[in-house]
Design a protein around this motif. Structure first.
Motif, PDB file in Angstrom:
ATOM      1  N   ALA B 139      -9.154  -9.257  -9.503  1.00  0.00           N
ATOM      2  CA  ALA B 139     -10.090  -8.151  -9.249  1.00  0.00           C
ATOM      3  C   ALA B 139     -10.473  -8.139  -7.770  1.00  0.00           C
ATOM      4  O   ALA B 139     -10.166  -9.078  -7.017  1.00  0.00           O
ATOM      5  CB  ALA B 139     -11.339  -8.329 -10.119  1.00  0.00           C
ATOM      6  N   ASN B 161      -3.566   0.129  -4.394  1.00  0.00           N
ATOM      7  CA  ASN B 161      -4.143   0.420  -5.711  1.00  0.00           C
ATOM      8  C   ASN B 161      -3.339   1.506  -6.422  1.00  0.00           C
ATOM      9  O   ASN B 161      -3.278   2.619  -5.928  1.00  0.00           O
ATOM     10  CB  ASN B 161      -5.596   0.888  -5.519  1.00  0.00           C
ATOM     11  N   TYR B 168      -3.078  -5.299 -10.456  1.00  0.00           N
ATOM     12  CA  TYR B 168      -4.464  -4.967 -10.766  1.00  0.00           C
ATOM     13  C   TYR B 168      -4.755  -3.519 -10.364  1.00  0.00           C
ATOM     14  O   TYR B 168      -4.271  -3.037  -9.335  1.00  0.00           O
ATOM     15  CB  TYR B 168      -5.413  -5.910 -10.010  1.00  0.00           C
ATOM     16  N   TYR B 170      -7.865  -1.137  -9.416  1.00  0.00           N
ATOM     17  CA  TYR B 170      -9.295  -1.186  -9.081  1.00  0.00           C
ATOM     18  C   TYR B 170     -10.060  -0.159  -9.909  1.00  0.00           C
ATOM     19  O   TYR B 170      -9.621   0.981 -10.075  1.00  0.00           O
ATOM     20  CB  TYR B 170      -9.511  -0.938  -7.585  1.00  0.00           C
ATOM     21  N   SER B 171     -11.215  -0.593 -10.404  1.00  0.00           N
ATOM     22  CA  SER B 171     -12.067   0.300 -11.203  1.00  0.00           C
ATOM     23  C   SER B 171     -12.853   1.222 -10.267  1.00  0.00           C
ATOM     24  O   SER B 171     -12.980   0.961  -9.060  1.00  0.00           O
ATOM     25  CB  SER B 171     -13.041  -0.523 -12.038  1.00  0.00           C
ATOM     26  N   ARG B 172     -13.401   2.273 -10.842  1.00  0.00           N
ATOM     27  CA  ARG B 172     -14.235   3.168 -10.042  1.00  0.00           C
ATOM     28  C   ARG B 172     -15.420   2.397  -9.447  1.00  0.00           C
ATOM     29  O   ARG B 172     -15.780   2.603  -8.287  1.00  0.00           O
ATOM     30  CB  ARG B 172     -14.733   4.341 -10.900  1.00  0.00           C
ATOM     31  N   GLU B 174     -15.575  -0.757  -8.588  1.00  0.00           N
ATOM     32  CA  GLU B 174     -15.115  -1.552  -7.442  1.00  0.00           C
ATOM     33  C   GLU B 174     -14.896  -0.658  -6.220  1.00  0.00           C
ATOM     34  O   GLU B 174     -15.277  -0.989  -5.099  1.00  0.00           O
ATOM     35  CB  GLU B 174     -13.819  -2.284  -7.803  1.00  0.00           C
ATOM     36  N   CYS B 199      -0.335   3.442 -14.299  1.00  0.00           N
ATOM     37  CA  CYS B 199      -1.542   2.791 -14.811  1.00  0.00           C
ATOM     38  C   CYS B 199      -1.449   2.836 -16.331  1.00  0.00           C
ATOM     39  O   CYS B 199      -1.345   3.914 -16.908  1.00  0.00           O
ATOM     40  CB  CYS B 199      -2.801   3.532 -14.359  1.00  0.00           C
ATOM     41  N   ALA B 202      -5.919   1.125 -17.560  1.00  0.00           N
ATOM     42  CA  ALA B 202      -7.081   1.533 -16.775  1.00  0.00           C
ATOM     43  C   ALA B 202      -6.869   2.949 -16.251  1.00  0.00           C
ATOM     44  O   ALA B 202      -5.747   3.352 -15.977  1.00  0.00           O
ATOM     45  CB  ALA B 202      -7.250   0.569 -15.603  1.00  0.00           C
ATOM     46  N   SER B 307      -2.792  -4.122 -15.179  1.00  0.00           N
ATOM     47  CA  SER B 307      -2.991  -2.780 -15.736  1.00  0.00           C
ATOM     48  C   SER B 307      -2.114  -1.720 -15.106  1.00  0.00           C
ATOM     49  O   SER B 307      -2.066  -0.594 -15.590  1.00  0.00           O
ATOM     50  CB  SER B 307      -4.456  -2.351 -15.560  1.00  0.00           C
TER      51      SER B 307
END
Lengths: 388, 388
Positions: B139, B161, B168, B170-172, B174, B199, B202, B307
């Protein structure tokens, strides 16, 4: 980072076209010569399932065939000495990054190819200009002048031969002077030979024809002009210096591979018969003769006869070719036509030089060139800033 | 200038093949997925008389269609915001040259794409790594750690990303932390989104989806993976920051134009139906599931579920993956087969990190992946440097 020196004129050309004026583009080096159909066919008929990365240095088969091409023009190199690049442009960038450290200096005869200063900025190196003069037909500046500007930071001399923008072809004697200077001061000779095939009067001598220079020469090459395939972006960096080749190869690995489809095109081009160049060379030769004859016939115009490439540098009887070039697009037309020229100031690093000179490319057919010269003749007769 | 970190293994792979061993290449990101035939056909059926330079920023028609593609993935950009480049590689180089001055610093989460250090050398800038950990599934490193390494020379954060090499996504949340950091310290966010389409679990969030970041984001893109057209060398630099766009455009003028034939291909690809990605994504998804399941079943192997993208980073029960990767090629085979992996040390800037990790790409079909996993399982059982 500088703008392209010629960018400022483009909006005026666009505006002229919108007014319905035909603009003859003598400002750019984009030939109207047909790309050889057999060469395009090699791409268009290729059996491709997955368009994969090529090796970083280019396909082995292409490098081997390129070595054969170079052997054919008397340049004794092997496939391993050749790095395939995205146009001559990438070869220039990789050469500067590989041969010079940031802050180092490179001597370049001016006027020079207008993009060199941008490459110097990208690589963090400095161009030290030494001036060629129209009165000497833009021959190599006296070697003593080049030697005088050498400092502890000087690492290379960059020449373009046949020259863009002057069309001058360096003689063997001139190149041997450059060689001796490089050997005396341990300098690289970066030799941009994009116009190799287009020498009309003078014999072509490559930097790699010079004895004793194998460890010093980096040849910068492209198929753009050779086969009228500018859009392919297919070039090469050629050197027998293994240390330079190794560093350049690292930069090649950085961008993984050169364009793949264009390599198929480049490889097919090596199969063209030698006679292919007879036709294109004869065509450019005719165009040069017409353009030079028409220029020399205009009162006040000074125009040496260029021996190679497809450019003419002319001194015009005007106050400033930047102003004149804009006036041609903005305020002039003859029978609905005008022309676009490249003011030479953009080819000089020394401020103030080139203000009366302009480059004209003979990449359009003789009819277009003839119409453009009629426009120029009329324009110079009318131009308010005429000086002679 | 560093060598590609993976170059040292190539001779061992070649030697293994010469001994008749089948080498499964899980080390490279070159998919076996077919390049869409309609996309290749656009090049192969194009009517070209002269392969001319395109505009420096790319053909207008292609840029307009690319804008449509970006709109389709929720990225609100216009054709004027897009600069067409020779692969994502050229976009990376132009972004570094345009956003940072020589000597400036750029924060990059490690492990990172192995070529970034070379681009940093080419642009004369410094990479400041902040470490992602396998224990946190790679992460985003804590934002406080990123903030701590900011200096007066820090100008940008570079992320990839979905991530290469970790997979990996990245989430919103992050990305919003990164956004806030960039806004607090006036930093550019350079976002390499080469694997956008891939993706699996995620949701995909682009840096250009982040509110308030228009003046900070430079998106680095490529069609290499999107359409399995790595060899085309067709990428894009996308930014709504006009000052950056202007400088990048100057670098684009320097090299005259991006590859021409590949632009035809790229333009045709924008006409593919959205459903095109369903097929490729489902295929990669299957491959990921197989590879991860097989890896997790091997005693001592630690492997987070990635992901996105098409890479897995795994921790192996070995002394050093550099040594193990060489041993796989030099001293091991199972039923005439072995595999090639990428030791992760080459993805870290911090010395000593990544010694037990390796990247495995799932760019080959499930049958090949399955055979490769059987090899890995047997190899780890035999390997003299096994640690757990």
């Amino acid at each position: 980072m500088p703008w392209s020196p010629f960018r400022k004129l483009t909006p005026y050309a666009d505006a002229a076209k919108q007014r319905g004026v035909v603009v003859h583009h003598l400002n750019i080096g984009q030939p109207d010569i047909e790309t050889p159909p057999s060469v395009l066919a090699a791409v268009q008929q290729a059996d491709i399932r997955v368009l994969e990365y090529s090796p970083s240095a280019g396909y082995d088969s292409y490098r081997r065939k390129l070595a054969g091409y170079y052997q054919g023009v008397g340049i004794d190199v092997a496939a391993a000495d050749i790095l395939v690049t995205a146009g001559g442009s990438e070869a220039i960038l990789f050469a500067l990054l590989s041969c010079l450290n940031p802050g180092d200096e490179m001597i370049v005869p001016e006027p020079f190819y207008g993009a060199y200063p941008s490459f110097a900025v990208a690589a963090g190196v400095h161009i030290v200009p030494v001036t060629s003069h129209i009165g000497q037909d833009y021959a190599l500046p006296p070697i003593a002048e080049m030697e005088r500007v050498i400092t502890p930071r000087t690492r290379a001399i960059l020449i373009c031969n046949p020259n863009n923008p002057t069309g001058y072809v360096y003689s063997r004697a001139e190149l041997e002077q450059v060689r001796d200077l490089c050997l005396r001061h341990d300098l690289f000779l970066l030799s941009d030979e994009a116009y190799r095939e287009f020498c009309y009067d003078a014999p072509y001598v490559s930097a790699l024809h010079l004895a004793g220079m194998d460890q010093h020469v980096v040849l910068l090459d492209t198929i753009s002009k050779r086969y009228s395939a500018c859009g392919a972006r297919m070039g090469a960096l050629v050197t027998k210096n293994q240390a330079v080749a190794e560093v350049a190869h690292k930069f090649a690995q950085m961008r993984v591979s050169p364009p793949g489809l264009a390599q198929l095109l480049g490889e097919a081009a090596t199969d063209l018969p030698a006679a292919y160049f007879d036709g294109t060379k004869a065509e450019y030769h005719r165009r040069r003769d017409l353009l030079v004859a028409r220029l020399q016939a205009i009162p006040g115009v000074v125009c040496p006869v260029p021996s190679g490439a497809f450019y003419v540098m002319a001194q015009l009887p005007v106050d400033d070719t930047v102003v004149f070039a804009q006036w041609l697009l903005e305020s002039f037309q003859h029978e609905g036509q005008t022309l676009m020229i490249s003011p030479a100031a953009g080819f000089y690093a020394t401020p103030g030089l080139g203000r009366q000179e302009a480059r004209l490319a003979y990449v359009r057919n003789t009819e277009v060139l003839s119409q453009a010269m009629t426009c120029l003749e009329k324009a110079l007769a009318e131009y308010p800033g005429r000086t002679a």
